[in-house]
Design an enzyme around this catalytic site. Structure first.
Site, PDB file in Angstrom:
ATOM      1  CG  ASP A  90      -2.089   0.925   1.090  1.00  0.00           C
ATOM      2  OD1 ASP A  90      -2.331   1.427  -0.026  1.00  0.00           O
ATOM      3  OD2 ASP A  90      -2.768   1.179   2.102  1.00  0.00           O
TER       4      ASP A  90
ATOM      5  CG  HIS B  74       0.097   2.234  -9.428  1.00  0.00           C
ATOM      6  ND1 HIS B  74      -0.179   1.772  -8.158  1.00  0.00           N
ATOM      7  CD2 HIS B  74      -0.959   3.011  -9.785  1.00  0.00           C
ATOM      8  CE1 HIS B  74      -1.357   2.242  -7.776  1.00  0.00           C
ATOM      9  NE2 HIS B  74      -1.851   3.003  -8.729  1.00  0.00           N
TER      10      HIS B  74
ATOM     11  CG  LEU C 186       9.624 -17.057  -3.713  1.00  0.00           C
ATOM     12  CD1 LEU C 186       9.483 -16.976  -2.196  1.00  0.00           C
ATOM     13  CD2 LEU C 186       9.894 -15.664  -4.272  1.00  0.00           C
TER      14      LEU C 186
END
Ligand code: FPP
Length: 223
Positions: A12, A29, A123
């Site tokens: 956020d 962004h 991962l």
């Protein structure tokens, strides 16, 4: 000492980061996407097994259409650009959420990245896209109901998009709430909130938060 297997992040603060420097929200962004790459490779090197990132929520469609369009384009660009990094670091790519509303080309790009990384063993990076915890749980219950399967906690868990429990959930940007993210999987997660806005989040801060997780006393309802 706790082992950090599944790390989840609510990224956020992109818009506020951009506003603070008189930049359009889109720049926040864009910078946020670069931080995704840094954090993902850091987590992979640190031996984390799964990293789930809240990239687009079921509620984000309410944003102005220009911002939604930008985020869709950024996502498509991200999928294309990140593939070499994912392959270099042995990272498997996956998604969770309801993919139905996305454009055919975005769905194709998602499927391509999943396929191209399917054999990687390090991962797993999971992007939560058009994701909401209520929606995921409702879709799981609907699957069981359609199959006439009794709705028990185990059955419901097995029908989720991704049932892996979250060990550590981090939210950047200063708000202290879950915003409908991984409601089931985060039941016993350690929660960490930082005021740092996502584009300014660093691997150094991630390392500190991971260290504080390692030392936490997790009792899972026991003593
Ligand atoms: C929250 O910032 C962030 C989002 C709604 C989207 C998350 C997207 C990124 C981190 C960038 C792209 C990521 C990928 C994987 C391509 P906000 O816009 O709510 O910030 P604000 O609270 O300051 O307005």
């Amino acid at each position: 000492m706790n082992t950090l297997s599944h790390l989840a992040i609510i990224m956020d603060g992109n818009g506020r980061w951009a506003n603070a420097q008189d930049l359009p929200r889109a720049k926040g962004h864009e910078k946020g996407a670069l931080v995704v790459r840094e954090v993902t490779t850091y987590a992979a090197k640190a031996g984390v097994r799964m990293l789930t990132l809240y990239a687009f929520s079921t509620e984000n469609w309410k944003r102005p259409s220009t911002e939604v369009d930008f985020l869709m384009k950024l996502l498509a660009k991200f999928l294309k650009q990140e593939l070499p990094t994912l392959l270099e670091h042995n990272i498997r790519f996956d998604v969770m959420g309801d993919m139905h509303p996305f454009s055919p080309s975005l769905k194709k790009a998602i499927a391509h990245t999943k396929e191209a990384t399917a054999h990687n063993t390090g991962l797993t990076q999971v992007l939560a896209l058009n994701y909401g915890g209520w929606d995921e749980i409702a879709r799981a219950a609907q699957r069981l109901a359609s199959a006439h399967t009794p709705i028990t906690p185990d059955a419901l868990e097995g029908a989720l998009d991704n049932p892996i429990p979250v060990d550590l959930l981090i939210r950047t940007g200063g708000e202290m709430r879950l915003s409908n993210f991984l409601l089931w999987q985060a039941a016993y997660a350690e929660l960490r909130f930082t005021p740092t806005l996502w584009p300014a989040f660093t691997c150094k801060e991630l390392e500190e938060l991971m260290d504080s997780f390692t030392q936490a006393n997790r009792r899972f309802g026991g003593l």
